[in-house]
Design an enzyme around this catalytic site. Structure first.
Site, PDB file in Angstrom:
ATOM      1  N   CYS A  90      -2.493  -3.899  -0.068  1.00 38.80           N
ATOM      2  CA  CYS A  90      -2.762  -5.191   0.711  1.00 38.80           C
ATOM      3  C   CYS A  90      -3.810  -5.092   1.590  1.00 38.80           C
ATOM      4  O   CYS A  90      -4.820  -5.312   1.307  1.00 38.80           O
ATOM      5  CB  CYS A  90      -1.231  -5.295   1.341  1.00 38.80           C
ATOM      6  N   HIS A 176       2.552  -4.777  -2.886  1.00 43.53           N
ATOM      7  CA  HIS A 176       3.144  -3.731  -2.342  1.00 43.53           C
ATOM      8  C   HIS A 176       4.087  -2.807  -3.336  1.00 43.53           C
ATOM      9  O   HIS A 176       5.442  -3.073  -3.412  1.00 43.53           O
ATOM     10  CB  HIS A 176       4.124  -4.033  -1.062  1.00 43.53           C
ATOM     11  N   GLU A 178       4.501   0.225  -3.344  1.00 43.31           N
ATOM     12  CA  GLU A 178       5.125   1.479  -2.416  1.00 43.31           C
ATOM     13  C   GLU A 178       6.399   0.961  -1.792  1.00 43.31           C
ATOM     14  O   GLU A 178       7.051   2.031  -1.483  1.00 43.31           O
ATOM     15  CB  GLU A 178       3.947   1.722  -1.416  1.00 43.31           C
TER      16      GLU A 178
END
Length: 234
Positions: A90, A176, A178
């Site tokens: 991001c 995202h 993660e």
């Protein structure tokens, strides 16, 4: 392998998430620098075997309001010149794109919540291949252009540039991977004003996290594990 993984963190709850246990399993010792608090220097990034630049709610162009961004960009630029596995998520991907000479700008709209990716032909030949058509977590309003020499890997209907790679060692993700769906509540609290301003019900994000998060978690780990394997041997 045994190595040092350094994460640059911009807000406490946007952390390594699902990547932390993966990195530990691959033999990395993980540490982080908090942007705006810790000094982010070229030397720190050059010492790391892996650098992960995480997300945050500011723009790469807001250097007057957030002066630490200048030093962070200088450190990232030094890292990219020297080589070595570097992952941007991001804001992290936007910072990498910016220092590589690509435009990063506000779109005036938000893409927040779970939505499917469409991979480019190059994306389907990359470590991202398992993500084609899979809903992932989006949380952004800015977008990057693809840096010179980089390869566009993924898109969504509203944001045509969702991922890029530069060789095997550099990967930028607008979304995202993660994020741990079981630890999403701090995101909803920390970004409450943004959600309200965009007219997004946090209950919808919660429901989608419960629906898509468990399956996505395993895919996300496999994707990053595959990318790391390629980057480490590049």
């Amino acid at each position: 392998m045994t190595g040092n993984a350094l994460a640059i963190r911009h807000v406490p709850f946007e952390d390594l998430g699902l990547l932390a246990p993966l990195l530990n399993a691959r033999g990395y010792r993980t540490s982080h620098l908090d942007a705006g608090i810790d000094r982010i220097t070229p030397e720190a990034l050059l010492r790391a075997d892996l650098v992960v630049v995480l997300g945050g709610p500011i723009g790469v162009y807001e250097t007057a309001a957030y002066p630490f961004l200048e030093a962070e960009k200088e450190a990232i630029a030094a890292r990219l010149r020297a080589g070595g596995p570097t992952l941007g998520v991001c804001l992290g991907a936007q910072l990498i794109a910016d220092v590589l000479g690509a435009e990063v700008r506000s779109t005036g709209r938000k893409e927040i919540g779970y939505g499917p990716l469409t991979l480019t032909p190059a994306g389907r030949d990359s470590a991202l291949a398992p993500l084609d058509g899979v809903p992932v977590l989006h949380w952004h309003g800015d977008q990057f252009a693809i840096p010179p020499g980089a390869t566009r890997l993924a898109e969504t209907p509203g944001f045509p540039n969702q991922a890029f790679s530069l060789g095997d060692e550099v990967l930028g993700l607008q979304f995202h991977l993660e994020a741990d769906h079981t630890r999403l509540e701090p995101w909803l609290i920390g970004h409450a004003h943004e959600l309200a301003a965009a007219g997004i019900d946090p209950n919808r994000v919660r429901a989608d996290a419960a629906a898509y998060g468990p399956g996505l978690a395993g895919v996300a780990i496999d994707v990053v594990d595959d990318w790391l394997g390629r980057a480490e041997t590049a």
